[in-house]
Scaffold this active site. Structure first.
Site, PDB file in Angstrom:
ATOM      1  N   GLU A 183      -1.901  -5.552  -3.699  1.00  0.00           N
ATOM      2  CA  GLU A 183      -1.071  -4.436  -3.050  1.00  0.00           C
ATOM      3  C   GLU A 183       0.115  -5.637  -2.243  1.00  0.00           C
ATOM      4  OE1 GLU A 183      -3.790  -1.073  -1.061  1.00  0.00           O
ATOM      5  OE2 GLU A 183      -3.397  -2.823   0.166  1.00  0.00           O
ATOM      6  N   ASP A 240       0.741  -1.014   0.117  1.00  0.00           N
ATOM      7  CA  ASP A 240      -0.193   0.063   0.045  1.00  0.00           C
ATOM      8  C   ASP A 240       1.011   1.326   0.039  1.00  0.00           C
ATOM      9  OD1 ASP A 240      -2.617   1.400   0.546  1.00  0.00           O
ATOM     10  OD2 ASP A 240      -1.594   1.956   2.443  1.00  0.00           O
TER      11      ASP A 240
END
Length: 240
Positions: free
Chosen positions: A125, A53
């Protein structure tokens, strides 16, 4: 019958075809594509998701900074938020056909089939982080640009915030505030379903459900705004 999920070299080859990156550490790749719901998994991708992320945010922010040199912060911020949103990651997971590669609970995958779901966003992610750890920031950057750069050129509309709009609408005629109450919580820990009621003095409560407390509260606020005629229609997902 569903095709058997590839492992080892077959998994690495499938990922290379969609990412353009050849993994050196096959165990790292396996971890990146293992959701916390997977039965009897020795490890999962939660830590990699956390790192990915942040890597995604850095690369996208740099991309937008370079791509729109004359745009003010107020213009590129919503574009950034849209590009790093979990819905965008989920859509990219669908585009990459990651549902055939991710190890996760069968019921969870069945419920999300064709529509992405948070487990695919998590996998995307985590995959970014795994590429970063295995090959460095430039390798991660090339993968991110491959899928996110084309989307950066598209129009972005800021998503509506039902909770904020409900509070603003109530404040025009009253000093009361919306109150959100959890009615029930169902499902396993890795895939909960919350039911929330929003209560406002002088109005009947509205109910909403979602995979998190926040999502259920937003659903309840949306239902209230639609019922009272404040909104003509439910808000569309953020557009890229």
């Amino acid at each position: 019958m569903a095709l058997k999920r590839p492992t080892g070299e077959a998994l690495a080859d499938a990922v290379q075809a969609s990412t353009g990156y050849a993994f050196k550490d096959k165990r790292l790749l396996e971890t990146a594509l293992t959701h916390s719901s997977a039965v009897k998994a020795a490890s999962n991708n939660e830590r990699l998701e956390f790192l990915g992320d942040r890597v995604l945010g850095l690369v996208v922010a740099d991309m937008l900074f370079q791509k729109f040199p004359d745009a003010p912060e107020g213009e590129i911020a919503p574009r950034f938020n849209a590009l790093v949103d979990s819905r965008t990651c989920s859509e990219i997971g669908v585009l990459m056909e990651l549902e055939t590669l991710v190890r996760a609970d069968a019921a969870l995958k069945a419920r999300s089939r064709g529509s992405g779901g948070s487990y695919l966003a998590d996998a995307v992610e985590a995959l970014i982080a795994a590429i970063y750890v295995d090959g460095g920031i430039e390798a991660a950057r090339q993968f991110i640009l491959r899928y996110w750069e084309p989307r950066s050129r598209m129009v972005v509309t800021k998503p509506r915030n039902p909770k904020s709009e409900l509070q603003e609408w109530i404040a025009k005629s009253s000093e009361s505030r919306p109150e959100y109450v959890i009615e029930k919580r169902e499902g396993p820990d890795h895939q909960p379903v919350f039911t929330v009621a929003v209560q406002v003095n002088g109005f009947a409560p509205s109910i909403g459900t979602g995979g998190s407390r926040r999502a259920a509260e937003e659903a309840a606020a949306s239902a209230f705004l639609l019922r009272e005629g404040v909104w003509d229609s439910a808000p569309s997902p953020e557009t890229l």
